[in-house]
Design a protein around this motif. Structure first.
Motif, PDB file in Angstrom:
ATOM      1  N   SER A   1      50.151 -19.455  24.013  1.00 49.53           N
ATOM      2  CA  SER A   1      49.986 -19.671  25.453  1.00 49.53           C
ATOM      3  C   SER A   1      50.155 -18.364  26.234  1.00 49.53           C
ATOM      4  N   LEU A   2      51.047 -17.522  25.752  1.00 50.29           N
ATOM      5  CA  LEU A   2      51.284 -16.235  26.412  1.00 50.29           C
ATOM      6  C   LEU A   2      50.255 -15.188  26.021  1.00 50.29           C
ATOM      7  N   ALA A   3      49.443 -15.497  25.013  1.00 53.68           N
ATOM      8  CA  ALA A   3      48.469 -14.544  24.463  1.00 53.68           C
ATOM      9  C   ALA A   3      49.149 -13.236  24.067  1.00 53.68           C
ATOM     10  N   ARG A   4      50.267 -13.371  23.364  1.00 53.96           N
ATOM     11  CA  ARG A   4      51.025 -12.217  22.924  1.00 53.96           C
ATOM     12  C   ARG A   4      51.394 -12.351  21.449  1.00 53.96           C
ATOM     13  N   GLU A   5      51.435 -11.212  20.772  1.00 48.92           N
ATOM     14  CA  GLU A   5      52.017 -11.162  19.434  1.00 48.92           C
ATOM     15  C   GLU A   5      53.474 -10.767  19.598  1.00 48.92           C
ATOM     16  N   PHE A   6      54.371 -11.472  18.928  1.00 46.42           N
ATOM     17  CA  PHE A   6      55.800 -11.194  19.074  1.00 46.42           C
ATOM     18  C   PHE A   6      56.271 -10.031  18.198  1.00 46.42           C
ATOM     19  N   THR A   7      55.413  -9.589  17.261  1.00 42.15           N
ATOM     20  CA  THR A   7      55.727  -8.412  16.438  1.00 42.15           C
ATOM     21  C   THR A   7      54.669  -7.352  16.692  1.00 42.15           C
TER      22      THR A   7
ATOM     23  N   PRO B   1      61.482  -7.707  29.745  1.00 39.46           N
ATOM     24  CA  PRO B   1      60.592  -8.831  30.079  1.00 39.46           C
ATOM     25  C   PRO B   1      61.035 -10.137  29.429  1.00 39.46           C
ATOM     26  N   VAL B   2      60.795 -11.215  30.150  1.00 33.25           N
ATOM     27  CA  VAL B   2      61.153 -12.559  29.687  1.00 33.25           C
ATOM     28  C   VAL B   2      60.014 -13.512  30.064  1.00 33.25           C
ATOM     29  N   ALA B   3      59.797 -14.488  29.199  1.00 31.07           N
ATOM     30  CA  ALA B   3      58.859 -15.566  29.538  1.00 31.07           C
ATOM     31  C   ALA B   3      59.486 -16.888  29.141  1.00 31.07           C
ATOM     32  N   VAL B   4      59.332 -17.875  29.987  1.00 32.63           N
ATOM     33  CA  VAL B   4      59.780 -19.232  29.670  1.00 32.63           C
ATOM     34  C   VAL B   4      58.542 -20.116  29.620  1.00 32.63           C
ATOM     35  N   VAL B   5      58.359 -20.769  28.486  1.00 34.12           N
ATOM     36  CA  VAL B   5      57.201 -21.647  28.304  1.00 34.12           C
ATOM     37  C   VAL B   5      57.710 -23.064  28.108  1.00 34.12           C
ATOM     38  N   ALA B   6      57.362 -23.926  29.026  1.00 30.47           N
ATOM     39  CA  ALA B   6      57.754 -25.332  28.948  1.00 30.47           C
ATOM     40  C   ALA B   6      56.562 -26.171  28.496  1.00 30.47           C
TER      41      ALA B   6
ATOM     42  N   GLU C   1      51.708 -27.978  30.662  1.00 27.53           N
ATOM     43  CA  GLU C   1      52.423 -26.753  30.294  1.00 27.53           C
ATOM     44  C   GLU C   1      52.756 -25.907  31.525  1.00 27.53           C
ATOM     45  N   GLN C   2      53.931 -25.285  31.497  1.00 27.20           N
ATOM     46  CA  GLN C   2      54.336 -24.355  32.550  1.00 27.20           C
ATOM     47  C   GLN C   2      54.756 -23.031  31.922  1.00 27.20           C
ATOM     48  N   ILE C   3      54.368 -21.944  32.556  1.00 24.23           N
ATOM     49  CA  ILE C   3      54.777 -20.611  32.105  1.00 24.23           C
ATOM     50  C   ILE C   3      55.383 -19.868  33.276  1.00 24.23           C
ATOM     51  N   VAL C   4      56.568 -19.332  33.065  1.00 25.81           N
ATOM     52  CA  VAL C   4      57.222 -18.510  34.073  1.00 25.81           C
ATOM     53  C   VAL C   4      57.514 -17.159  33.441  1.00 25.81           C
ATOM     54  N   ARG C   5      57.072 -16.095  34.094  1.00 25.68           N
ATOM     55  CA  ARG C   5      57.286 -14.735  33.586  1.00 25.68           C
ATOM     56  C   ARG C   5      58.188 -13.966  34.536  1.00 25.68           C
ATOM     57  N   GLY C   6      58.936 -13.049  33.977  1.00 27.84           N
ATOM     58  CA  GLY C   6      59.798 -12.221  34.801  1.00 27.84           C
ATOM     59  C   GLY C   6      60.560 -11.246  33.942  1.00 27.84           C
ATOM     60  N   THR C   7      61.730 -10.866  34.417  1.00 28.26           N
ATOM     61  CA  THR C   7      62.637 -10.005  33.673  1.00 28.26           C
ATOM     62  C   THR C   7      63.999 -10.687  33.629  1.00 28.26           C
TER      63      THR C   7
ATOM     64  N   ALA D   1      66.398  -9.783  35.091  1.00 25.66           N
ATOM     65  CA  ALA D   1      66.963  -9.677  36.437  1.00 25.66           C
ATOM     66  C   ALA D   1      66.568 -10.843  37.334  1.00 25.66           C
ATOM     67  N   ASP D   2      65.387 -11.415  37.112  1.00 20.85           N
ATOM     68  CA  ASP D   2      64.909 -12.431  38.063  1.00 20.85           C
ATOM     69  C   ASP D   2      64.452 -13.742  37.423  1.00 20.85           C
ATOM     70  N   ILE D   3      64.541 -13.877  36.102  1.00 17.88           N
ATOM     71  CA  ILE D   3      63.975 -15.066  35.461  1.00 17.88           C
ATOM     72  C   ILE D   3      64.736 -16.342  35.813  1.00 17.88           C
ATOM     73  N   ALA D   4      66.045 -16.269  35.979  1.00 19.66           N
ATOM     74  CA  ALA D   4      66.833 -17.480  36.237  1.00 19.66           C
ATOM     75  C   ALA D   4      66.406 -18.187  37.526  1.00 19.66           C
ATOM     76  N   PRO D   5      66.357 -17.505  38.668  1.00 21.43           N
ATOM     77  CA  PRO D   5      65.913 -18.191  39.884  1.00 21.43           C
ATOM     78  C   PRO D   5      64.463 -18.666  39.812  1.00 21.43           C
ATOM     79  N   LYS D   6      63.611 -17.942  39.089  1.00 23.89           N
ATOM     80  CA  LYS D   6      62.220 -18.371  38.942  1.00 23.89           C
ATOM     81  C   LYS D   6      62.127 -19.682  38.159  1.00 23.89           C
ATOM     82  N   VAL D   7      62.948 -19.796  37.124  1.00 25.66           N
ATOM     83  CA  VAL D   7      62.953 -21.021  36.320  1.00 25.66           C
ATOM     84  C   VAL D   7      63.473 -22.196  37.136  1.00 25.66           C
ATOM     85  N   ARG D   8      64.535 -21.953  37.909  1.00 19.52           N
ATOM     86  CA  ARG D   8      65.081 -23.012  38.758  1.00 19.52           C
ATOM     87  C   ARG D   8      64.062 -23.448  39.793  1.00 19.52           C
TER      88      ARG D   8
END
Length: 247
Positions: free
Chosen positions: A119-125, A186-191, A198-204, A206-213
């Motif tokens: 969903s993020l279109a990213r390779e984790f390695t 960088p951080v991503a939350v994928v629900a 599906e929901q995707i929230v991106r951030g760092t 520093a700011d991911i917690a309020p974005k997720v809330r």
């Protein structure tokens, strides 16, 4: 007769394996986690199949259903979300079936972290950025974590980290990871990865917690942390290098 532990995948009904679908289509009994497994999968079951939702059953009740079915000469499809190899509570079921002398097999499925990566279109390695993926969780309202598996220890490598069952305590997760990864990581939350909602929230950090809330994400989500999420300047993999592929 056999109990088939089947990984149903992360949510989208068509992400079950061909093998899993074939077994499901033939099994006269199916036990499934109703809160996690998509109802569309059950449409594959035989019309007269006995369907048992395990959402409100305890371990003893689940084992009773499995043993009863196999004693009656029936194969059982035991559907679990994601892949049975991680955070599936399959180990204790297999232990009980061993004690009861009931044969079983495990059919792998697409894990949530793999669906999140897609969903993020990213390779984790990523070459020279991250070559390790840590799959973990937190102990909040769940089984205690073994010694040495706290986030502070695991995060020391700064490897790509995927946290399951932790989004409800996102602020505490951030506080434990910042000392190793830094606030700019960088951080991503994928629900509900792979599902229509599906929901995707991106951030760092520093700011991911309020974005997720703000997004209202409270469950069925993975948290992905690490530099691989945004890496763009990295060497090509040796796998397809000209030197390696030269005749």
């Amino acid at each position: 007769m056999t109990v088939h532990f089947i990984g149903a995948g992360p949510g989208a009904a068509d992400l079950i394996t061909v093998r899993g679908q074939r077994i499901l289509a033939a099994a006269p009994v199916c036990l499934y986690a109703g809160s996690l497994v998509p109802r569309e999968l059950l449409e594959v079951c035989p019309p007269d199949a006995r369907l048992v939702d395990t959402a409100d059953l305890n371990l003893d009740q689940i084992i009773t259903e499995l043993v009863k079915a196999t004693a009656a000469g029936q194969d059982v499809a035991r559907l679990h979300s994601g892949d049975p190899s991680v955070f599936s509570a399959v180990a204790e079921q297999m232990r009980r079936l061993d004690e009861a002398g009931v044969p079983y097999e495990v059919v792998p499925g697409v894990p949530a972290f793999a669906a999140a990566a897609a969903s993020l279109a990213r390779e984790f390695t990523v070459p020279e950025v991250a070559q390790t993926v840590i799959l973990t969780r937190t102990a909040e309202r769940a089984t205690a974590m073994p010694p040495g598996e706290n986030l502070a220890t695991l995060g020391a490598s700064r490897a790509t980290m995927v946290l399951h069952l932790a989004v409800q305590r996102i602020e505490a997760v951030v506080a434990e990871l910042v000392p190793n990864y830094g606030e700019a990581c960088p951080v991503a939350v994928v629900a509900r990865a792979s599902r229509e909602d599906e929901q995707i929230v991106r951030g760092t950090l520093a700011d991911i917690a309020p974005k997720v809330r703000e997004a209202g994400i409270k469950r069925t989500a993975v948290i992905v942390v690490g530099a691989a999420l945004t890496a763009s300047q990295f060497p090509d993999s040796h796998l397809y290098s000209a030197d390696r592929c030269r005749p």
